[in-house]
Design a protein around this motif. Structure first.
Motif, PDB file in Angstrom:
ATOM      1  N   VAL A   1      -5.110  17.286  -1.533  1.00  0.00           N
ATOM      2  CA  VAL A   1      -6.602  16.894  -1.535  1.00  0.00           C
ATOM      3  C   VAL A   1      -6.490  15.775  -2.647  1.00  0.00           C
ATOM      4  N   THR A   2      -6.996  14.590  -2.318  1.00  0.00           N
ATOM      5  CA  THR A   2      -7.272  13.610  -3.315  1.00  0.00           C
ATOM      6  C   THR A   2      -8.686  13.338  -3.471  1.00  0.00           C
ATOM      7  N   LEU A   3      -8.974  13.569  -4.875  1.00  0.00           N
ATOM      8  CA  LEU A   3     -10.240  13.547  -5.559  1.00  0.00           C
ATOM      9  C   LEU A   3     -10.670  12.141  -6.216  1.00  0.00           C
ATOM     10  N   TYR A   4     -11.621  11.642  -5.383  1.00  0.00           N
ATOM     11  CA  TYR A   4     -11.948  10.112  -5.960  1.00  0.00           C
ATOM     12  C   TYR A   4     -13.080  10.512  -7.003  1.00  0.00           C
ATOM     13  N   VAL A   5     -12.638  10.764  -8.208  1.00  0.00           N
ATOM     14  CA  VAL A   5     -13.475  11.133  -9.285  1.00  0.00           C
ATOM     15  C   VAL A   5     -14.353  10.088  -9.816  1.00  0.00           C
ATOM     16  N   THR A   6     -13.997   8.780  -9.665  1.00  0.00           N
ATOM     17  CA  THR A   6     -15.161   8.073 -10.010  1.00  0.00           C
ATOM     18  C   THR A   6     -14.831   6.522  -9.305  1.00  0.00           C
ATOM     19  N   ARG A   7     -15.771   5.771  -8.922  1.00  0.00           N
ATOM     20  CA  ARG A   7     -15.764   4.188  -8.505  1.00  0.00           C
ATOM     21  C   ARG A   7     -15.659   3.167  -9.606  1.00  0.00           C
ATOM     22  N   ASP A   8     -15.839   3.924 -10.639  1.00  0.00           N
ATOM     23  CA  ASP A   8     -15.790   2.954 -11.771  1.00  0.00           C
ATOM     24  C   ASP A   8     -14.412   2.479 -12.371  1.00  0.00           C
ATOM     25  N   CYS A   9     -13.990   1.357 -12.905  1.00  0.00           N
ATOM     26  CA  CYS A   9     -12.978   1.035 -13.417  1.00  0.00           C
ATOM     27  C   CYS A   9     -13.051   0.071 -14.450  1.00  0.00           C
ATOM     28  N   ASN A  10     -12.073   0.086 -15.499  1.00  0.00           N
ATOM     29  CA  ASN A  10     -12.117  -0.659 -16.689  1.00  0.00           C
ATOM     30  C   ASN A  10     -11.383  -1.936 -16.353  1.00  0.00           C
ATOM     31  N   LEU A  11     -10.669  -2.131 -15.127  1.00  0.00           N
ATOM     32  CA  LEU A  11     -10.280  -3.507 -14.609  1.00  0.00           C
ATOM     33  C   LEU A  11     -11.079  -4.168 -13.479  1.00  0.00           C
ATOM     34  N   ASP A  12     -10.543  -5.253 -13.095  1.00  0.00           N
ATOM     35  CA  ASP A  12     -11.271  -6.140 -12.053  1.00  0.00           C
ATOM     36  C   ASP A  12     -10.317  -6.693 -11.076  1.00  0.00           C
ATOM     37  N   CYS A  13      -9.330  -5.877 -10.486  1.00  0.00           N
ATOM     38  CA  CYS A  13      -8.204  -6.310  -9.701  1.00  0.00           C
ATOM     39  C   CYS A  13      -8.905  -7.055  -8.549  1.00  0.00           C
ATOM     40  N   THR A  14      -7.999  -8.264  -8.154  1.00  0.00           N
ATOM     41  CA  THR A  14      -8.671  -9.114  -7.001  1.00  0.00           C
ATOM     42  C   THR A  14      -8.567  -8.342  -5.692  1.00  0.00           C
TER      43      THR A  14
ATOM     44  N   PRO B   1       5.129  -9.564 -15.981  1.00  0.00           N
ATOM     45  CA  PRO B   1       3.716  -9.906 -16.840  1.00  0.00           C
ATOM     46  C   PRO B   1       3.083 -10.787 -15.921  1.00  0.00           C
ATOM     47  N   GLU B   2       3.319 -11.924 -15.478  1.00  0.00           N
ATOM     48  CA  GLU B   2       2.495 -12.974 -14.875  1.00  0.00           C
ATOM     49  C   GLU B   2       2.283 -12.535 -13.440  1.00  0.00           C
ATOM     50  N   SER B   3       3.208 -11.765 -12.851  1.00  0.00           N
ATOM     51  CA  SER B   3       3.028 -11.108 -11.573  1.00  0.00           C
ATOM     52  C   SER B   3       1.569  -9.922 -11.423  1.00  0.00           C
ATOM     53  N   HIS B   4       1.912  -9.357 -12.528  1.00  0.00           N
ATOM     54  CA  HIS B   4       0.693  -8.264 -12.784  1.00  0.00           C
ATOM     55  C   HIS B   4      -0.293  -9.038 -13.048  1.00  0.00           C
ATOM     56  N   ASP B   5      -0.550 -10.003 -13.931  1.00  0.00           N
ATOM     57  CA  ASP B   5      -1.939 -10.349 -14.616  1.00  0.00           C
ATOM     58  C   ASP B   5      -2.476 -11.391 -13.345  1.00  0.00           C
ATOM     59  N   ARG B   6      -1.757 -11.671 -12.384  1.00  0.00           N
ATOM     60  CA  ARG B   6      -2.232 -12.678 -11.438  1.00  0.00           C
ATOM     61  C   ARG B   6      -3.460 -11.739 -10.524  1.00  0.00           C
ATOM     62  N   ASN B   7      -3.370 -10.483 -10.421  1.00  0.00           N
ATOM     63  CA  ASN B   7      -4.272  -9.818  -9.611  1.00  0.00           C
ATOM     64  C   ASN B   7      -5.009  -8.565 -10.403  1.00  0.00           C
ATOM     65  N   ARG B   8      -4.301  -8.046 -11.431  1.00  0.00           N
ATOM     66  CA  ARG B   8      -4.967  -6.951 -12.331  1.00  0.00           C
ATOM     67  C   ARG B   8      -5.454  -7.481 -13.799  1.00  0.00           C
ATOM     68  N   ARG B   9      -6.672  -7.923 -13.700  1.00  0.00           N
ATOM     69  CA  ARG B   9      -7.369  -8.653 -14.630  1.00  0.00           C
ATOM     70  C   ARG B   9      -8.004  -7.829 -15.514  1.00  0.00           C
ATOM     71  N   THR B  10      -8.451  -8.080 -16.716  1.00  0.00           N
ATOM     72  CA  THR B  10      -9.747  -7.058 -17.185  1.00  0.00           C
ATOM     73  C   THR B  10     -10.927  -7.666 -16.430  1.00  0.00           C
ATOM     74  N   ARG B  11     -12.061  -6.843 -16.795  1.00  0.00           N
ATOM     75  CA  ARG B  11     -13.288  -7.089 -16.227  1.00  0.00           C
ATOM     76  C   ARG B  11     -13.955  -8.518 -16.986  1.00  0.00           C
ATOM     77  N   GLN B  12     -13.208  -9.082 -18.090  1.00  0.00           N
ATOM     78  CA  GLN B  12     -13.449 -10.314 -18.713  1.00  0.00           C
ATOM     79  C   GLN B  12     -12.605 -11.512 -18.144  1.00  0.00           C
ATOM     80  N   GLY B  13     -11.772 -11.162 -17.161  1.00  0.00           N
ATOM     81  CA  GLY B  13     -10.835 -12.199 -16.665  1.00  0.00           C
ATOM     82  C   GLY B  13      -9.356 -12.165 -17.480  1.00  0.00           C
ATOM     83  N   GLY B  14      -9.274 -11.448 -18.688  1.00  0.00           N
ATOM     84  CA  GLY B  14      -8.145 -11.434 -19.182  1.00  0.00           C
ATOM     85  C   GLY B  14      -6.990 -10.605 -18.673  1.00  0.00           C
TER      86      GLY B  14
END
Length: 186
Positions: free
Chosen positions: A3-16, A116-129
């Motif tokens: 059973v997969t529990l989606y405990v929240t839809r909130d996130c601290n990142l803003d992945c593309t 790092p550059e591949s990771h940050d290409r899509n996995r950005r902070t909510r502020q875009g960093g």
């Protein structure tokens, strides 16, 4: 049964490539989570499995802790042996989480998309960093513990040319023992 529990839809990142859409503080109720656990226990012989997912499930740490303890108590009555896992971006990992994961044998999947550059290409902070250094700190805390873990890489059209170098980096530079690759098909 898993059973997969989606405990929240909130996130601290803003992945593309996030499938969850707009971040919001919508969270699963304890009642719903407990009912899902009962379904897993009712439909498993010995080994029910509970997986925590989100958004970012560590944003709902109290819920994760409660459900693990609830599951263990209910499973003990039935003589079942549940297993647990959590998928996290790793940024919020702290000592208290790691101690809990060790104590309750919770498997951890951390999302790192390679270099790092591949990771940050899509996995950005909510502020875009950049999020890489913060995720790396979480990984380093986890790596040296007695916790089963994997690194989860999302392969995306924007990172496909870096995949070989990214896998080498994860294995040779970070010492990752187990990698799961998911393909962004959207």
């Amino acid at each position: 049964m898993l059973v997969t529990l989606y405990v929240t839809r909130d996130c601290n990142l803003d992945c593309t490539y996030c499938y969850a859409g707009t971040k919001r503080s919508q969270r699963m109720s304890r009642e719903t989570a407990e009912k899902a656990v009962q379904i897993a226990l009712d439909n498993s012989t010995i080994f029910p499995a509970i997986r925590f997912f989100g958004g970012e499930p560590l944003l709902e740490w109290n819920m994760v802790e409660h459900i693990v303890n609830y599951t263990l108590a209910e499973a003990e009555k039935r003589r079942q042996l549940p297993s647990f896992s959590i998928a996290t971006n790793g940024i919020l990992l702290e000592e208290k989480h790691l101690c809990f994961f060790e104590t309750h044998n919770v498997g951890v999947g951390i999302s790192i998309d390679g270099l790092p550059e591949s990771h940050d290409r899509n996995r950005r902070t909510r502020q875009g960093g950049s999020s890489f250094e913060r995720v790396l700190k979480g990984y380093e805390l986890l790596r040296d513990r007695d916790i089963r873990y994997s690194i989860e890489v999302v392969l995306d059209p924007s990172t496909i040319n870096d995949i070989a170098a990214s896998i080498r980096f994860l294995v040779e530079e970070l010492g990752v023992p187990f990698i799961i690759i998911s393909v962004n098909v959207f």
